[in-house]
Design an enzyme around this catalytic site. Structure first.
Site, PDB file in Angstrom:
ATOM      1  N   CYS B  10       0.846  -1.186   0.000  1.00  0.00           N
ATOM      2  CA  CYS B  10       0.000   0.000   0.000  1.00  0.00           C
ATOM      3  C   CYS B  10       0.891   1.249   0.000  1.00  0.00           C
ATOM      4  O   CYS B  10       2.061   1.158   0.327  1.00  0.00           O
ATOM      5  CB  CYS B  10      -0.916   0.001   1.212  1.00  0.00           C
ATOM      6  SG  CYS B  10      -0.063  -0.258   2.761  1.00  0.00           S
ATOM      7  N   CYS B  13       3.099   1.951   2.916  1.00  0.00           N
ATOM      8  CA  CYS B  13       4.293   1.123   3.099  1.00  0.00           C
ATOM      9  C   CYS B  13       5.474   1.714   2.338  1.00  0.00           C
ATOM     10  O   CYS B  13       6.608   1.734   2.838  1.00  0.00           O
ATOM     11  CB  CYS B  13       4.031  -0.308   2.615  1.00  0.00           C
ATOM     12  SG  CYS B  13       2.441  -0.953   3.120  1.00  0.00           S
TER      13      CYS B  13
END
Lengths: 464, 76
Positions: B10, B13
């Site tokens: 995502c 991250c």
């Protein structure tokens, strides 16, 4: 070298598409226009008052709400009854964005409360996050928004318990104990709650529409001859059509040819007084919110709040734009046509089997009575199955559903698709399989499709 | 020193990985930055809220993106 070949092939493909671009065909040109109309409608009606506040709320939930407090109830030692309840509703707080659902699901299964609560969370999470509820209620109408949230919560528990009952005797393959996020004790719980209530209040009152003062009856939907009623106020009127806006903000274009009657309706007094005062209320809430944030939160938290909200906006808006464009192009706005003729939608998941019977020439045969008596089941089943396998990027299920409803899809199948859709997709089944194995994944999918079909049938029977 | 960024890919991250790289560079440390994106590998750390950060196999942050300054404090 291989890179160059790929590039050349891509160029050839693009060239061929451009060469045979069906510009000038009425259906294609109309579909492109439909996509643009739908995009403008979203931009005007849904971005400023609905999506932007919702992004801030989602950001605030991510930053201000202490997630460890919720996770504690999903831990390995949590009482089972509480774990199911918390799993069913915690999606609002934990699954602010759909990309966090799978890791949490895996975590609850391996290190926390186990298979049942994990499946309950997986089913309800994507359906009850703030952004999904807000956009569903705003675009598809309040009742479908509420039905989606309530249906997701109730049936998540049923599915969780079902999974637990079926796999009760399986060996436990628990992992290590979870590392829960530790957030410093700062605010009291009531302070967090007050912040969220104020923010949700802003969202609700900013979108408060006038109650309806007319009730219009009209014949609807491609091929169908059913009478529909809308309540609202007339926003525009011309020779060819009138447009009625419902209190939930949905606009219905009614061509004069289909209009049957327009009558006056007692307006709700309290409702309209709130409408008149809505900007005052919003301003008051915003001031209150400013004071609460200034007094109760740290500088770091505020910075994180803005960056989290910004993150959601950057992540979701481009996908939503693409989703809206695709929905408009393929199916068009309600009452207008896109690339796919509305007739096909009606034949597959319409409110009644009339379209299918007329096209297939089955009318009058033995099959007709069979189709009529089982139509509710087939349409809801088809919608659930489609939803379970198809991949919807975050929130794009909403414009897709809007276009399908406009093309004549029944309300029951719409809910079935909304329930099965975001919880499952082919790519996400593969990830789930890597966590709980093939057998459990298959059973879960079957349960989801069954539950979504049943919910759709019940809702369709209640709402017509 | 080994820094592991746990996350399924995502945007948060990637932001965390970026912050971690900056922090290591600013602190003048020679670190190995590894992204762990397989769900089962992430679970092996006992993490269920992504993104998360582990230093030498020890989980330091779960469920949020720490600032560069915060990460620097964890490294030194």
């Amino acid at each position: 070298m291989r890179k160059e070949i790929k590039k050349a092939l891509l160029l050839v493909l693009v060239f061929l598409i451009c060469f045979w671009l069906p510009v000038g065909f009425r259906r294609f040109d109309g579909a492109v226009l439909e996509a643009l109309h739908l995009i403008r409608w979203y931009a005007r009606e849904h971005v400023l008052l609905c999506l932007i506040p919702a992004f801030f709320i989602a950001g605030a939930i991510g930053v201000f709400v202490r997630q460890d407090a919720v996770m504690r109830h999903l831990g390995a030692k949590a009482p089972k009854a509480i774990a199911y309840g918390v799993a069913a509703v915690s999606g609002t707080v934990l699954a602010v964005c759909s990309c966090t659902v799978l890791p949490l699901f895996a975590g609850i299964y391996r290190m926390g409360a186990g298979l049942g609560p994990a499946c309950a969370f997986l089913y309800s999470g994507p359906a009850i996050n703030v952004l999904a509820i807000v956009l569903t209620a705003r675009v598809l109408g309040l009742e479908l928004g509420i039905a989606r949230a309530v249906g997701a919560v109730l049936f998540s528990v049923v599915i969780g318990l079902g999974m637990h009952a079926i796999f009760k005797h399986e060996q436990d393959d628990r992992g290590p104990v979870a590392a829960l996020p530790v957030t410093p004790e700062g605010r009291h719980l009531w302070q967090d709650a007050a912040l969220l209530v104020a923010m949700v209040g802003v969202l609700i009152f900013a979108n408060w529409a006038r109650s309806g003062d007319v009730r219009a009856a009209f014949l609807c939907c491609p091929g169908g001859l059913n009478t529909f009623e809308v309540e609202g106020r007339i926003v525009s009127q011309s020779e060819e059509s009138i447009t009625v806006e419902t209190p939930t903000g949905r606009r219905q274009d009614i061509p004069s040819g289909q209009l049957q009657s327009v009558g006056a309706r007692e307006p709700g007094a309290v409702y309209n007084r709130v409408h008149q005062a809505r900007w005052g209320i919003v301003l008051g809430l915003l001031i209150l919110l400013g004071v609460m944030i200034a007094r109760w939160s740290s500088r770091d938290e505020r910075r994180e709040w803005v960056s989290t909200s910004w993150g959601f906006a950057g992540q979701i808006l481009p996908l939503l734009l693409l989703g809206v464009a695709a929905a408009g192009f393929l199916l068009g706005r309600p009452g207008h046509g896109g690339m796919i003729p509305a007739r096909y939608i009606e034949m597959l998941v319409g409110g009644s089997p009339d379209a299918l019977l007329a096209t297939s020439g089955l009318a009058g045969t033995l099959l007709e009575s069979f189709l009529r008596s089982t139509w509710m089941f087939w349409t809801n089943f088809a919608a659930s199955l489609l939803g379970a396998f198809m991949y919807f990027a975050t929130l794009t299920e909403v414009p897709a559903l809007q276009a399908l409803l406009g093309a004549g899809m029944g309300k029951g199948p719409a809910l079935a698709l909304l329930l099965a859709g975001p919880a499952l997709s082919l790519p996400n089944m593969l990830v789930i399989r890597s966590v709980i194995g093939t057998k459990k994944t298959v059973v879960f999918t079957v349960l989801v499709v069954t539950m979504a079909t049943l919910t759709g049938m019940v809702y369709g029977a209640l709402m017509g | 020193m080994k820094i592991q960024v746990l996350g399924t890919g995502c945007p948060k991250c990637s932001k965390l990985a970026e912050n971690a790289a900056t922090a290591a560079a600013e602190a003048g440390l020679d670190v190995e930055l590894v992204k762990v994106s397989e769900l089962n590998d992430i679970l092996a750390f006992g993490v269920m809220m992504t993104p998360a950060l582990a230093v030498d196999g020890e989980v330091k942050v779960v469920g949020k993106v720490p600032s560069v300054a915060d990460i620097k404090a964890m490294l030194v």
